[in-house]
Write a protein that holds these residues in place. Structure first.
Motif, mmCIF file in Angstrom:
data_model
loop_
_atom_site.group_PDB
_atom_site.id
_atom_site.type_symbol
_atom_site.label_atom_id
_atom_site.label_comp_id
_atom_site.label_asym_id
_atom_site.label_seq_id
_atom_site.Cartn_x
_atom_site.Cartn_y
_atom_site.Cartn_z
ATOM 1 N N UNK A 63 0.833 -1.201 0.000
ATOM 2 C CA UNK A 63 0.000 0.000 0.000
ATOM 3 C C UNK A 63 0.868 1.251 0.000
ATOM 4 N N UNK A 64 1.921 1.217 0.778
ATOM 5 C CA UNK A 64 2.878 2.324 0.819
ATOM 6 C C UNK A 64 3.472 2.569 -0.571
ATOM 7 N N UNK A 65 3.829 1.490 -1.243
ATOM 8 C CA UNK A 65 4.367 1.592 -2.608
ATOM 9 C C UNK A 65 3.342 2.219 -3.554
ATOM 10 N N UNK A 66 2.090 1.779 -3.476
ATOM 11 C CA UNK A 66 1.056 2.324 -4.354
ATOM 12 C C UNK A 66 0.868 3.826 -4.122
ATOM 13 N N UNK A 67 0.888 4.249 -2.869
ATOM 14 C CA UNK A 67 0.769 5.683 -2.595
ATOM 15 C C UNK A 67 1.989 6.449 -3.114
ATOM 16 N N UNK A 68 3.165 5.854 -3.035
ATOM 17 C CA UNK A 68 4.369 6.502 -3.571
ATOM 18 C C UNK A 68 4.253 6.697 -5.077
ATOM 19 N N UNK A 69 3.719 5.708 -5.779
ATOM 20 C CA UNK A 69 3.517 5.824 -7.229
ATOM 21 C C UNK A 69 2.511 6.935 -7.526
ATOM 22 N N UNK A 70 1.440 7.007 -6.762
ATOM 23 C CA UNK A 70 0.431 8.049 -6.974
ATOM 24 C C UNK A 70 0.992 9.442 -6.674
ATOM 25 N N UNK A 71 1.846 9.553 -5.660
ATOM 26 C CA UNK A 71 2.494 10.842 -5.377
ATOM 27 C C UNK A 71 3.417 11.231 -6.516
ATOM 28 N N UNK A 72 4.195 10.266 -7.016
ATOM 29 C CA UNK A 72 5.143 10.541 -8.103
ATOM 30 C C UNK A 72 4.428 10.927 -9.394
ATOM 31 N N UNK A 73 3.183 10.482 -9.543
ATOM 32 C CA UNK A 73 2.399 10.822 -10.733
ATOM 33 C C UNK A 73 1.599 12.111 -10.538
ATOM 34 N N UNK A 74 1.768 12.750 -9.394
ATOM 35 C CA UNK A 74 1.088 14.019 -9.151
ATOM 36 C C UNK A 74 -0.385 13.887 -8.825
ATOM 37 N N UNK A 75 -0.831 12.684 -8.511
ATOM 38 C CA UNK A 75 -2.253 12.451 -8.254
ATOM 39 C C UNK A 75 -2.660 12.639 -6.802
ATOM 40 N N UNK A 76 -1.752 12.373 -5.888
ATOM 41 C CA UNK A 76 -2.089 12.362 -4.468
ATOM 42 C C UNK A 76 -1.104 13.227 -3.697
ATOM 43 N N UNK A 77 -1.630 13.903 -2.709
ATOM 44 C CA UNK A 77 -0.805 14.635 -1.750
ATOM 45 C C UNK A 77 -1.081 14.028 -0.382
ATOM 46 N N UNK A 78 -0.031 13.883 0.411
ATOM 47 C CA UNK A 78 -0.165 13.289 1.737
ATOM 48 C C UNK A 78 0.476 14.194 2.778
ATOM 49 N N UNK A 79 -0.061 14.106 3.995
ATOM 50 C CA UNK A 79 0.560 14.805 5.126
ATOM 51 C C UNK A 79 0.285 13.990 6.383
ATOM 52 N N UNK A 80 1.161 14.170 7.355
ATOM 53 C CA UNK A 80 1.000 13.464 8.614
ATOM 54 C C UNK A 80 0.104 14.284 9.531
ATOM 55 N N UNK A 81 -0.837 13.583 10.142
ATOM 56 C CA UNK A 81 -1.747 14.169 11.126
ATOM 57 C C UNK A 81 -1.674 13.272 12.351
ATOM 58 N N UNK A 82 -0.856 13.667 13.306
ATOM 59 C CA UNK A 82 -0.619 12.793 14.452
ATOM 60 C C UNK A 82 0.028 11.513 13.969
ATOM 61 N N UNK A 83 -0.487 10.364 14.407
ATOM 62 C CA UNK A 83 0.120 9.098 13.999
ATOM 63 C C UNK A 83 -0.324 8.622 12.614
ATOM 64 N N UNK A 84 -1.261 9.321 12.002
ATOM 65 C CA UNK A 84 -1.799 8.885 10.709
ATOM 66 C C UNK A 84 -1.266 9.733 9.566
ATOM 67 N N UNK A 85 -1.185 9.119 8.403
ATOM 68 C CA UNK A 85 -0.866 9.843 7.177
ATOM 69 C C UNK A 85 -2.172 9.956 6.398
ATOM 70 N N UNK A 86 -2.584 11.197 6.153
ATOM 71 C CA UNK A 86 -3.852 11.434 5.465
ATOM 72 C C UNK A 86 -3.587 11.896 4.037
ATOM 73 N N UNK A 87 -4.614 11.764 3.207
ATOM 74 C CA UNK A 87 -4.459 11.931 1.761
ATOM 75 C C UNK A 87 -5.493 12.868 1.179
ATOM 76 N N UNK A 88 -5.130 13.431 0.052
ATOM 77 C CA UNK A 88 -6.103 14.145 -0.767
ATOM 78 C C UNK A 88 -5.764 13.909 -2.230
ATOM 79 N N UNK A 89 -6.789 13.817 -3.042
ATOM 80 C CA UNK A 89 -6.621 13.728 -4.485
ATOM 81 C C UNK A 89 -6.341 15.129 -4.999
ATOM 82 N N UNK A 90 -5.307 15.281 -5.799
ATOM 83 C CA UNK A 90 -4.940 16.602 -6.330
ATOM 84 C C UNK A 90 -5.748 16.872 -7.600
ATOM 85 N N UNK A 91 -7.039 16.825 -7.453
ATOM 86 C CA UNK A 91 -7.966 16.889 -8.585
ATOM 87 C C UNK A 91 -7.776 18.143 -9.426
#
Length: 112
Positions: A63-91
């Motif tokens: 899952x971590x790898x899939x999110x890395x691919x999506x970040x590298x493709x400019x589709x997803x942005x992630x940030x840490x919120x406490x212990x969780x990493x949250x996501x948004x689609x860069x629509x």
């Protein structure tokens, strides 16, 4: 130094959609797991989905790898919120770079 010690992982690196070749974007969207992630993010409010909240048939490392691919493709942005990493689609940014592509992908049909 105290801030670095408090952080348990490095902040994710993001690629802006303007820097993404179309083949990279298409390859990222071609994988069924990544397509599921993008579709679920499209139906969610920004920053409301933690990585572990997706029902996909892969382990944590994959899952971590899939999110890395999506970040590298400019589709997803992630940030840490406490212990969780949250996501948004860069629509908006992605639509500016590749008009209509996400609409086609998100529409889906019986051939998926």
């Amino acid at each position: 130094m105290a801030a670095a010690a408090a952080s348990h992982r490095a902040a994710p690196e993001h690629t802006h959609p303007d820097d993404v070749p179309v083949l990279t974007a298409l390859a990222a969207l071609a994988d069924p797991v990544r397509l599921t992630l993008v579709r679920e993010l499209a139906g969610s409010e920004d920053w409301s989905r933690a990585c572990g909240s997706f029902d996909v048939p892969v382990g944590k490392a994959a899952l971590s790898h899939h999110f890395a691919v999506l970040r590298a493709a400019g589709l997803v942005e992630q940030r840490d919120q406490g212990p969780k990493r949250v996501n948004r689609l860069r629509r908006n940014e992605f639509d500016t770079r590749f008009p209509g592509l996400l609409d086609l992908v998100l529409r889906g049909d019986a051939r998926d």
